[in-house]
Enzyme design. Structure first.
Site, PDB file in Angstrom:
ATOM      1  N   GLN A   1      33.082  78.794  62.879  1.00  0.00           N
ATOM      2  CA  GLN A   1      32.216  79.804  62.264  1.00  0.00           C
ATOM      3  C   GLN A   1      30.996  78.907  61.678  1.00  0.00           C
ATOM      4  O   GLN A   1      30.007  79.364  61.099  1.00  0.00           O
ATOM      5  CB  GLN A   1      33.086  80.457  61.073  1.00  0.00           C
TER       6      GLN A   1
ATOM      7  N   ASP B   1      26.539  74.331  61.239  1.00  0.00           N
ATOM      8  CA  ASP B   1      26.252  72.854  61.582  1.00  0.00           C
ATOM      9  C   ASP B   1      26.404  72.301  62.762  1.00  0.00           C
ATOM     10  O   ASP B   1      27.284  72.775  63.601  1.00  0.00           O
ATOM     11  CB  ASP B   1      26.716  72.120  60.391  1.00  0.00           C
TER      12      ASP B   1
ATOM     13  N   TYR C   1      17.213  79.266  54.946  1.00  0.00           N
ATOM     14  CA  TYR C   1      17.702  78.309  56.113  1.00  0.00           C
ATOM     15  C   TYR C   1      16.983  77.224  56.115  1.00  0.00           C
ATOM     16  O   TYR C   1      17.572  75.986  56.694  1.00  0.00           O
ATOM     17  CB  TYR C   1      17.570  79.521  57.535  1.00  0.00           C
TER      18      TYR C   1
ATOM     19  N   CYS D   1      11.358  87.713  72.709  1.00  0.00           N
ATOM     20  CA  CYS D   1      11.737  87.526  73.976  1.00  0.00           C
ATOM     21  C   CYS D   1      13.111  87.129  74.123  1.00  0.00           C
ATOM     22  O   CYS D   1      13.600  86.852  75.108  1.00  0.00           O
ATOM     23  CB  CYS D   1      10.741  86.542  74.913  1.00  0.00           C
TER      24      CYS D   1
ATOM     25  N   ALA E   1      40.455  68.254  53.892  1.00  0.00           N
ATOM     26  CA  ALA E   1      40.199  68.652  55.421  1.00  0.00           C
ATOM     27  C   ALA E   1      40.064  67.096  56.077  1.00  0.00           C
ATOM     28  O   ALA E   1      40.813  66.889  57.047  1.00  0.00           O
ATOM     29  CB  ALA E   1      39.301  69.322  56.101  1.00  0.00           C
TER      30      ALA E   1
ATOM     31  N   HIS F   1      29.124  81.876  65.137  1.00  0.00           N
ATOM     32  CA  HIS F   1      28.187  82.267  64.260  1.00  0.00           C
ATOM     33  C   HIS F   1      26.698  81.717  64.476  1.00  0.00           C
ATOM     34  O   HIS F   1      25.875  81.929  63.433  1.00  0.00           O
ATOM     35  CB  HIS F   1      28.497  82.183  62.781  1.00  0.00           C
TER      36      HIS F   1
ATOM     37  N   CYS G   1       6.359  81.254  69.243  1.00  0.00           N
ATOM     38  CA  CYS G   1       7.367  81.131  70.029  1.00  0.00           C
ATOM     39  C   CYS G   1       6.731  80.469  71.353  1.00  0.00           C
ATOM     40  O   CYS G   1       5.978  80.900  71.945  1.00  0.00           O
ATOM     41  CB  CYS G   1       7.815  82.619  70.533  1.00  0.00           C
TER      42      CYS G   1
ATOM     43  N   THR H   1      39.018  77.632  56.287  1.00  0.00           N
ATOM     44  CA  THR H   1      38.415  78.834  56.410  1.00  0.00           C
ATOM     45  C   THR H   1      38.943  79.749  55.213  1.00  0.00           C
ATOM     46  O   THR H   1      40.187  79.698  55.432  1.00  0.00           O
ATOM     47  CB  THR H   1      38.232  79.434  57.708  1.00  0.00           C
TER      48      THR H   1
HETATM   49  N1  APR Z   1      39.141  70.688  52.681  1.00  0.00           N
HETATM   50  C1  APR Z   1      39.745  71.908  53.371  1.00  0.00           C
HETATM   51  N2  APR Z   1      39.316  72.941  53.028  1.00  0.00           N
HETATM   52  C2  APR Z   1      38.350  73.360  51.954  1.00  0.00           C
HETATM   53  C3  APR Z   1      37.683  72.001  51.302  1.00  0.00           C
HETATM   54  C4  APR Z   1      38.226  70.760  52.014  1.00  0.00           C
HETATM   55  N3  APR Z   1      37.461  69.822  51.139  1.00  0.00           N
HETATM   56  N4  APR Z   1      36.642  72.501  50.698  1.00  0.00           N
HETATM   57  C5  APR Z   1      36.791  73.898  50.516  1.00  0.00           C
HETATM   58  N5  APR Z   1      37.628  74.293  51.391  1.00  0.00           N
HETATM   59  C6  APR Z   1      38.160  75.528  51.723  1.00  0.00           C
HETATM   60  C7  APR Z   1      38.212  76.640  50.522  1.00  0.00           C
HETATM   61  O1  APR Z   1      39.229  76.592  49.632  1.00  0.00           O
HETATM   62  C8  APR Z   1      37.743  77.987  51.232  1.00  0.00           C
HETATM   63  O2  APR Z   1      39.138  78.608  51.437  1.00  0.00           O
HETATM   64  O3  APR Z   1      37.392  76.066  52.837  1.00  0.00           O
HETATM   65  C9  APR Z   1      37.263  77.661  52.602  1.00  0.00           C
HETATM   66  C10 APR Z   1      35.655  78.050  52.948  1.00  0.00           C
HETATM   67  O4  APR Z   1      35.766  79.427  52.888  1.00  0.00           O
HETATM   68  P1  APR Z   1      34.444  80.268  52.969  1.00  0.00           P
HETATM   69  O5  APR Z   1      33.400  79.325  52.094  1.00  0.00           O
HETATM   70  O6  APR Z   1      34.667  81.597  52.949  1.00  0.00           O
HETATM   71  O7  APR Z   1      34.018  79.564  54.491  1.00  0.00           O
HETATM   72  P2  APR Z   1      34.286  80.247  56.049  1.00  0.00           P
HETATM   73  O8  APR Z   1      35.728  80.764  55.826  1.00  0.00           O
HETATM   74  O9  APR Z   1      33.923  79.452  57.062  1.00  0.00           O
HETATM   75  O10 APR Z   1      33.255  81.879  55.868  1.00  0.00           O
HETATM   76  C11 APR Z   1      33.309  82.520  56.772  1.00  0.00           C
HETATM   77  O11 APR Z   1      31.579  83.706  56.216  1.00  0.00           O
HETATM   78  O12 APR Z   1      29.717  83.717  54.867  1.00  0.00           O
HETATM   79  C12 APR Z   1      30.000  83.668  56.084  1.00  0.00           C
HETATM   80  O13 APR Z   1      29.024  83.248  58.062  1.00  0.00           O
HETATM   81  C13 APR Z   1      29.554  82.584  56.952  1.00  0.00           C
HETATM   82  O14 APR Z   1      30.769  81.439  58.807  1.00  0.00           O
HETATM   83  C14 APR Z   1      30.702  82.095  57.465  1.00  0.00           C
HETATM   84  C15 APR Z   1      31.874  83.175  57.223  1.00  0.00           C
END
Ligand code: APR
Length: 236
Positions: free
Chosen positions: A92, A95, A54, A121, A221, A110, A137, A178
């Protein structure tokens, strides 16, 4: 309009922050074992390894900048507010790029990488430096009790009551960047459908739940979210 937008790692991909999973099998969890780095058991077993993982992500975040998708969502929040509507932005992502782009109300289900939590604490504190095992802490003075303020696998996400209330209040649902593979976030679209909300997916590729969405938009995106937000504002 009361819009509920869920974002994931894909929204921050173009800012240089890795996604966890993708169809090419190159995501973070293809390179690192989440069971060794993102569970409370892993932290108990090997806190140094978890902290180092992290710490590296936090340093990377501090060098990153928001992209067009973050700015488009911040603009949409302002436009809806100005017209008596609302945008509930649930992310989720751990950042702070939504906030740096100007979003004022962001629900981090998350957790947040730029915060630490004391396992002794429960104090939650700003954290921009590496944590490491010897951190003290400032609230209870315990050494070595600070962990990243993030939700690990097997832990309960944050703000779920607020999130459920916002979903019931909304009239439209969107999932952006996502994969739809992690619950409970991946279940929001089914809840939105059951509530009669219009649903839209914006992603680079179809998510695991693509079939549940009325509308699907595929592309980067930074471009797809900006076009979608523009259309919403023009139609208001
Ligand atoms: N624009 C749009 N979508 C995108 C781009 C982009 N430039 N680059 C990647 N993606 C898409 C991918 O195709 C994928 O479907 O974003 C998605 C990201 O999926 P994950 O990596 O699985 O992320 P997320 O869905 O946020 O994960 C959920 O899983 O690991 C845990 O806690 C972590 O919050 C996270 C949770």
């Amino acid at each position: 309009m009361r819009l509920f937008a869920l974002t994931g790692a894909g929204v921050s991909a173009e800012s240089g922050l890795g996604t966890f999973r993708d169809k090419k099998g190159e995501g973070i969890w293809a390179r690192f074992d989440p069971m060794k780095l993102a569970t409370p058991e892993a932290f108990a077993r090997d806190p140094e390894a978890v902290q180092a993982f992290y710490d590296a992500r936090r340093r990377n975040l501090l060098g990153a900048e928001p992209n067009g998708a973050h700015f488009a969502l911040a603009g949409l929040e302002r436009a809806l507010d100005a017209r008596g509507g609302e945008l509930t932005l649930v992310t989720q992502n751990i950042d702070d790029l939504h906030e740096r782009a100007g979003s004022r109300r962001v629900i981090h289900m998350h957790g947040e990488l730029l915060k630490a939590r004391c396992v002794r604490c429960a104090a939650v504190l700003p954290q921009r430096e590496d944590l490491g095992g010897s951190s003290r802490c400032p609230a209870c003075e315990t050494v070595g009790a600070l962990r990243p303020h993030v939700v690990w696998f097997g832990e309960v996400p944050l703000h779920m009551e607020e999130i459920s209330a916002a979903l019931v209040r909304a009239d439209r649902f969107a999932a952006i960047g996502t994969s739809g593979s992690v619950y409970p976030a991946a279940g929001f679209v089914a809840e939105a459908r059951a509530l009669g909300l219009g649903t839209c997916e914006i992603n680079l590729e179809p998510s695991d739940n693509a079939r549940l969405f009325d509308e699907r938009r595929y592309g980067k995106a930074s471009e797809a979210v900006a076009a979608w937000a523009r259309e919403i504002v023009e139609a208001l």
